[in-house]
Design a protein around this motif. Structure first.
Motif, PDB file in Angstrom:
ATOM      1  N   ILE A   1      -5.928  42.733   8.446  1.00  0.00           N
ATOM      2  CA  ILE A   1      -7.070  43.631   9.229  1.00  0.00           C
ATOM      3  C   ILE A   1      -8.001  42.696  10.034  1.00  0.00           C
ATOM      4  O   ILE A   1      -8.424  42.763  11.173  1.00  0.00           O
ATOM      5  CB  ILE A   1      -7.843  44.252   8.175  1.00  0.00           C
ATOM      6  CG1 ILE A   1      -7.036  45.644   7.591  1.00  0.00           C
ATOM      7  CG2 ILE A   1      -9.149  44.680   8.697  1.00  0.00           C
ATOM      8  CD1 ILE A   1      -7.704  46.155   6.289  1.00  0.00           C
ATOM      9  N   ILE A   2      -8.135  41.590   9.278  1.00  0.00           N
ATOM     10  CA  ILE A   2      -9.186  40.558  10.127  1.00  0.00           C
ATOM     11  C   ILE A   2      -8.446  39.820  11.163  1.00  0.00           C
ATOM     12  O   ILE A   2      -9.332  39.771  12.337  1.00  0.00           O
ATOM     13  CB  ILE A   2      -9.523  39.287   8.959  1.00  0.00           C
ATOM     14  CG1 ILE A   2     -10.383  40.312   7.816  1.00  0.00           C
ATOM     15  CG2 ILE A   2     -10.315  38.400   9.624  1.00  0.00           C
ATOM     16  CD1 ILE A   2     -10.978  39.109   6.660  1.00  0.00           C
TER      17      ILE A   2
ATOM     18  N   ILE B   1      -8.829  52.939  12.928  1.00  0.00           N
ATOM     19  CA  ILE B   1      -7.641  53.663  13.231  1.00  0.00           C
ATOM     20  C   ILE B   1      -6.655  52.456  12.890  1.00  0.00           C
ATOM     21  O   ILE B   1      -5.552  52.689  12.064  1.00  0.00           O
ATOM     22  CB  ILE B   1      -7.506  54.100  14.641  1.00  0.00           C
ATOM     23  CG1 ILE B   1      -8.070  55.239  15.119  1.00  0.00           C
ATOM     24  CG2 ILE B   1      -5.838  54.287  14.975  1.00  0.00           C
ATOM     25  CD1 ILE B   1      -8.138  55.976  16.570  1.00  0.00           C
ATOM     26  N   THR B   2      -7.064  51.141  13.295  1.00  0.00           N
ATOM     27  CA  THR B   2      -6.172  49.985  13.127  1.00  0.00           C
ATOM     28  C   THR B   2      -6.082  49.686  11.454  1.00  0.00           C
ATOM     29  O   THR B   2      -5.106  49.252  10.915  1.00  0.00           O
ATOM     30  CB  THR B   2      -6.761  48.719  13.880  1.00  0.00           C
ATOM     31  OG1 THR B   2      -6.578  49.178  15.355  1.00  0.00           O
ATOM     32  CG2 THR B   2      -5.738  47.622  13.751  1.00  0.00           C
ATOM     33  N   VAL B   3      -7.305  49.881  11.046  1.00  0.00           N
ATOM     34  CA  VAL B   3      -7.463  49.297   9.513  1.00  0.00           C
ATOM     35  C   VAL B   3      -6.379  50.527   8.638  1.00  0.00           C
ATOM     36  O   VAL B   3      -5.818  50.002   7.925  1.00  0.00           O
ATOM     37  CB  VAL B   3      -8.983  49.679   9.111  1.00  0.00           C
ATOM     38  CG1 VAL B   3      -8.967  49.551   7.416  1.00  0.00           C
ATOM     39  CG2 VAL B   3      -9.851  48.806   9.745  1.00  0.00           C
ATOM     40  N   ARG B   4      -6.622  51.700   8.993  1.00  0.00           N
ATOM     41  CA  ARG B   4      -5.652  52.781   8.468  1.00  0.00           C
ATOM     42  C   ARG B   4      -4.307  52.570   8.767  1.00  0.00           C
ATOM     43  O   ARG B   4      -3.294  52.868   7.922  1.00  0.00           O
ATOM     44  CB  ARG B   4      -6.135  54.162   8.583  1.00  0.00           C
ATOM     45  CG  ARG B   4      -7.421  54.653   8.163  1.00  0.00           C
ATOM     46  CD  ARG B   4      -8.030  56.097   8.383  1.00  0.00           C
ATOM     47  NE  ARG B   4      -9.164  56.369   7.958  1.00  0.00           N
ATOM     48  CZ  ARG B   4      -9.482  56.579   6.733  1.00  0.00           C
ATOM     49  NH1 ARG B   4      -8.629  56.697   5.784  1.00  0.00           N
ATOM     50  NH2 ARG B   4     -10.851  57.169   6.454  1.00  0.00           N
ATOM     51  N   ARG B   5      -3.746  52.292   9.875  1.00  0.00           N
ATOM     52  CA  ARG B   5      -2.325  52.046  10.249  1.00  0.00           C
ATOM     53  C   ARG B   5      -1.912  50.886   9.376  1.00  0.00           C
ATOM     54  O   ARG B   5      -0.718  50.922   8.969  1.00  0.00           O
ATOM     55  CB  ARG B   5      -2.323  51.490  11.714  1.00  0.00           C
ATOM     56  CG  ARG B   5      -1.007  51.213  12.234  1.00  0.00           C
ATOM     57  CD  ARG B   5      -0.961  50.904  13.667  1.00  0.00           C
ATOM     58  NE  ARG B   5      -1.866  49.668  13.938  1.00  0.00           N
ATOM     59  CZ  ARG B   5      -1.576  48.474  13.701  1.00  0.00           C
ATOM     60  NH1 ARG B   5      -0.501  48.223  13.024  1.00  0.00           N
ATOM     61  NH2 ARG B   5      -2.458  47.726  14.121  1.00  0.00           N
ATOM     62  N   ILE B   6      -2.698  49.770   9.161  1.00  0.00           N
ATOM     63  CA  ILE B   6      -2.186  48.729   8.552  1.00  0.00           C
ATOM     64  C   ILE B   6      -2.221  49.045   7.172  1.00  0.00           C
ATOM     65  O   ILE B   6      -0.981  48.477   6.641  1.00  0.00           O
ATOM     66  CB  ILE B   6      -3.162  47.456   8.623  1.00  0.00           C
ATOM     67  CG1 ILE B   6      -3.271  46.823  10.074  1.00  0.00           C
ATOM     68  CG2 ILE B   6      -2.954  46.114   7.672  1.00  0.00           C
ATOM     69  CD1 ILE B   6      -4.300  45.759  10.347  1.00  0.00           C
TER      70      ILE B   6
END
Length: 382
Positions: free
Chosen positions: A156-157, A7-12
């Protein structure tokens, strides 16, 4: 493969590329690799973290951005980054103080190929002591527009590291609350740290802490003359960084010179490599498994017999396995040490080693407070 951190990856990606975010993710092997490597972000402090390969990507992409190539051409003619500078930067990052050089040199590329065997690119290009990130993995084209994912890669990282830092801080805070626990609750807490899903580093820390105090009350008499023997307690020492992949042996016992290696695999190659390291000297394996020592030994033997055609070779290696300590046996030894009044010392050792391992510098004085609190709680229940 979607997981909680996806979810965080896609949000970024959505914040950087708008409606194209999902397409960018689907098109990029590098972004999908990051998604695979960040699946432990929201699983708490006890799930295995993944920093070495991520940081190899991070420092090269960071260098790429610092020199402005995310917004301009010319990287194919640029001088590569120097290894010493990249390595130094890796170790400046959270959880990176003791990282080795393997990810930059080959492990990242090998693992990337394993996940994406059909991709014609590898993440790191190396020539002697110079390193480049493979720009083909950073540049994408959609509807005639050139997109560069370098900045989202860093974001992301960073988000993953932030999530892991938060998890470890909560772990330390939970330890701090141990001052309010009863003796039985402390036992349950420590018992939970050797579950199969626990981070390998925490398992090694708990194993060391438990065995250190299990052997603490064991006494031997030794010397060079029969009528002049010395009395000495067995003492267990850590010999290197936890889970460092540095080729070392994990624990050594004084004065017996007994070696211990902690592992979570039942791979005969790993076991025999450890035995070869010490010239086939006897070694005790502490294995993160609930299988019985007999079952584990049989599995190792069966693998060895398939791999080696000579029985004498198999027997030589098997004879070097002095003892197998599985999770149930480790817990037995923990309960024995606890019954001997060493629960507080074990908890103190776990906290101390955890802070060293996870480079947790905030609130370094809480270990003493925790131990004092638990000691008082134990005393109150006696």
């Amino acid at each position: 493969m979607d997981h909680e951190f996806t979810i965080t990856v896609r949000r970024i990606l959505s914040e950087n590329f708008g409606e194209l975010g999902s397409d960018v993710y689907a098109e990029s092997e590098l972004l999908r690799y990051l998604n695979i490597k960040t699946k432990s972000a929201n699983r708490g402090s006890k799930s295995r973290g993944s920093f070495a390969n991520l940081y190899a990507i991070y420092v090269l992409v960071e260098d790429y951005i610092a020199r402005g190539f995310h917004a301009s051409d010319g990287y194919n003619d640029a001088e590569g980054a120097v290894f010493t500078a990249l390595f130094k930067r890796q170790r400046e990052l959270p959880f990176g103080q003791k990282l080795q050089n393997h990810a930059l040199n080959h492990r990242l590329n090998e693992e990337f190929r394993k996940y994406f065997p059909d991709c014609e690119y590898i993440p790191i290009i190396r020539n002697d002591n110079r390193y480049w990130v493979n720009e083909h993995l950073l540049k994408l084209e959609f509807a005639g527009a050139d997109l560069n994912i370098a900045e989202p890669v860093i974001e992301i990282i960073d988000a993953y590291v932030g999530a892991k830092k938060d998890a470890f801080e909560k772990f330390i805070q939970f330890c701090e609350r141990a001052r309010t626990l009863s003796e039985g609750e402390v036992v349950d807490f420590i018992t939970g740290l050797v579950e199969p899903t626990v981070d390998a580093r925490i398992f090694e820390i708990v194993s060391y802490s438990v065995l250190k105090y299990y052997y603490h009350n064991k006494i031997i008499f030794w010397g060079f003359e029969r009528d002049d023997l010395a009395e000495e307690r067995l003492a267990l020492f850590k010999t290197g960084r936890t889970n460092a992949n540095d080729g070392g042996i994990d624990f050594v016992m004084k004065p017996l010179g007994r070696f211990f290696q902690v592992t979570e695999t039942v791979d005969v190659n790993k076991y025999f490599l450890d035995i070869d390291k010490i010239e086939k000297f006897p070694i005790t394996f502490v294995i993160k498994s609930s299988e019985s020592p007999e079952e584990l030994s049989q599995r190792i033997r069966e693998q060895a017999e398939r791999q080696y055609a000579v029985n004498a070779v198999v027997e030589k290696y098997m004879d070097c396995i002095e003892e197998i300590i599985n999770v149930p046996l480790l817990l037995e030894r923990f309960l024995e040490a606890s019954a001997n009044g060493l629960l507080v010392e074990i908890l103190e050792e776990i906290i101390r080693q955890s802070k060293v391992e996870f480079n947790y510098e905030e609130g370094l004085d809480i270990a003493e407070e925790i131990v004092d609190g638990v000691a008082q709680e134990v005393a109150d229940t006696e």
